[in-house]
Design a protein around this motif. Sequence first.
Motif, PDB file in Angstrom:
ATOM      1  N   ASP A  22      -5.600  -0.849  11.419  1.00  0.00           N
ATOM      2  CA  ASP A  22      -5.113  -0.761   9.728  1.00  0.00           C
ATOM      3  C   ASP A  22      -6.368  -0.316   8.978  1.00  0.00           C
ATOM      4  O   ASP A  22      -7.558  -0.448   9.554  1.00  0.00           O
ATOM      5  CB  ASP A  22      -4.537  -2.045   9.375  1.00  0.00           C
ATOM      6  N   ASN A 162       4.998  -2.808   8.759  1.00  0.00           N
ATOM      7  CA  ASN A 162       3.890  -2.366   8.745  1.00  0.00           C
ATOM      8  C   ASN A 162       3.465  -1.069   7.801  1.00  0.00           C
ATOM      9  O   ASN A 162       2.488  -0.255   7.810  1.00  0.00           O
ATOM     10  CB  ASN A 162       2.989  -2.016   9.931  1.00  0.00           C
ATOM     11  N   SER A 167       0.866  -4.036   4.553  1.00  0.00           N
ATOM     12  CA  SER A 167      -0.526  -4.432   4.816  1.00  0.00           C
ATOM     13  C   SER A 167      -1.266  -4.970   3.658  1.00  0.00           C
ATOM     14  O   SER A 167      -2.174  -5.543   3.931  1.00  0.00           O
ATOM     15  CB  SER A 167      -1.117  -3.021   5.207  1.00  0.00           C
TER      16      SER A 167
END
Length: 353
Positions: A22, A162, A167
């Motif tokens: 990420d 996601n 996030s």
Amino acid sequence: MERLWVNQAIEKIEADYQRSADTHLIKLDIPCLKDIDIYLKDESTHPTGSLKHRLARSLFLYALCNGWVKQGTPIIESSSGSTAVSEAYFARLLGLPFIAVMPKTTAKKKIQQIEFYGGECHFVDHSSEIYAESQRLADELSGHYMDQFTYAERATDWRGNNNIANSIFDQMKREPHPVPSWIVMSPGTGGTSATIGRYIRYQREETKLCVVDPENSVFYDYYHSLDPSVTCCNGSKIEGIGRPRAEPSFIAGVVDHMVKVEDAASIATIYWLEQLIGRKAGPSTGTNLYGALQLATQMQQENQKGSIVTLLCDGGERYLDTYYDEVWINDNIGDIGKYQTRLERFNQTGLLD
């Protein structure tokens, strides 16, 4: 055989995603703000260097699963640059030809990156011409017009899975103010603001979404009038955001507040940010951050505590011959001195006035 190729294409995209961590959430060190924290979600660390990597991945998966893209299908996209860079990357991954239709004013570095990934650039004189020309090429070549401006808001799973909003909230969990007071985003397609706004509502968060629009863009006017026919004859000078028409992916109903940010303010802010974090950012980041600083000023004046999250959409290295060139700025943006002075005062007072 056709279904097998599609299965393999989806597997390649999913494997590419699995290899990627990420993106970071950067907390800005701004001593003049008391009990108000500002964060940048750094999207420049994607393999193709921008927020649009997420969008391109979603658009390809959406097109594959809808049966629109098959082995050998030429991919055509209308873009001001960053989406085309990311789509060229995924097209090469799948062995598909790619053509980006874009204004002649697109940054040279983005053009070079599209060509690096094997894409072809097809230029038009004005940003309003990219839609029809993209469809014409798709028809002529029996290809697929990806059409980010229509499908951005529906290609991403806004409930979670996601996405960028999911996030942000996960990364904020251990911060002093874990639920942001505001998330600030500028619209290009409108897809990211739609994803964030829908996620906030679906998760029943107290966070508000502020969308910041540059000059020569109609999103701000459309938000207040809801007139889909509103247009603008001049193209946005803040590359990657702002549109001459209200794009289908811009969902006004999920936006809590909208402000207009002058181009000179956007550029002054990326120079201010470079002094703060030692890195160059693209011009849309300046638009985002200036809007965030305006909200921080308002919160400080009202003795509020909280956090604000916005996006670092791409790095400034793509714009060395434009937004980081003094002559270009003077010729295209004008004097940014007023906003540089304003930001210097903000460093002392925490107030952007």
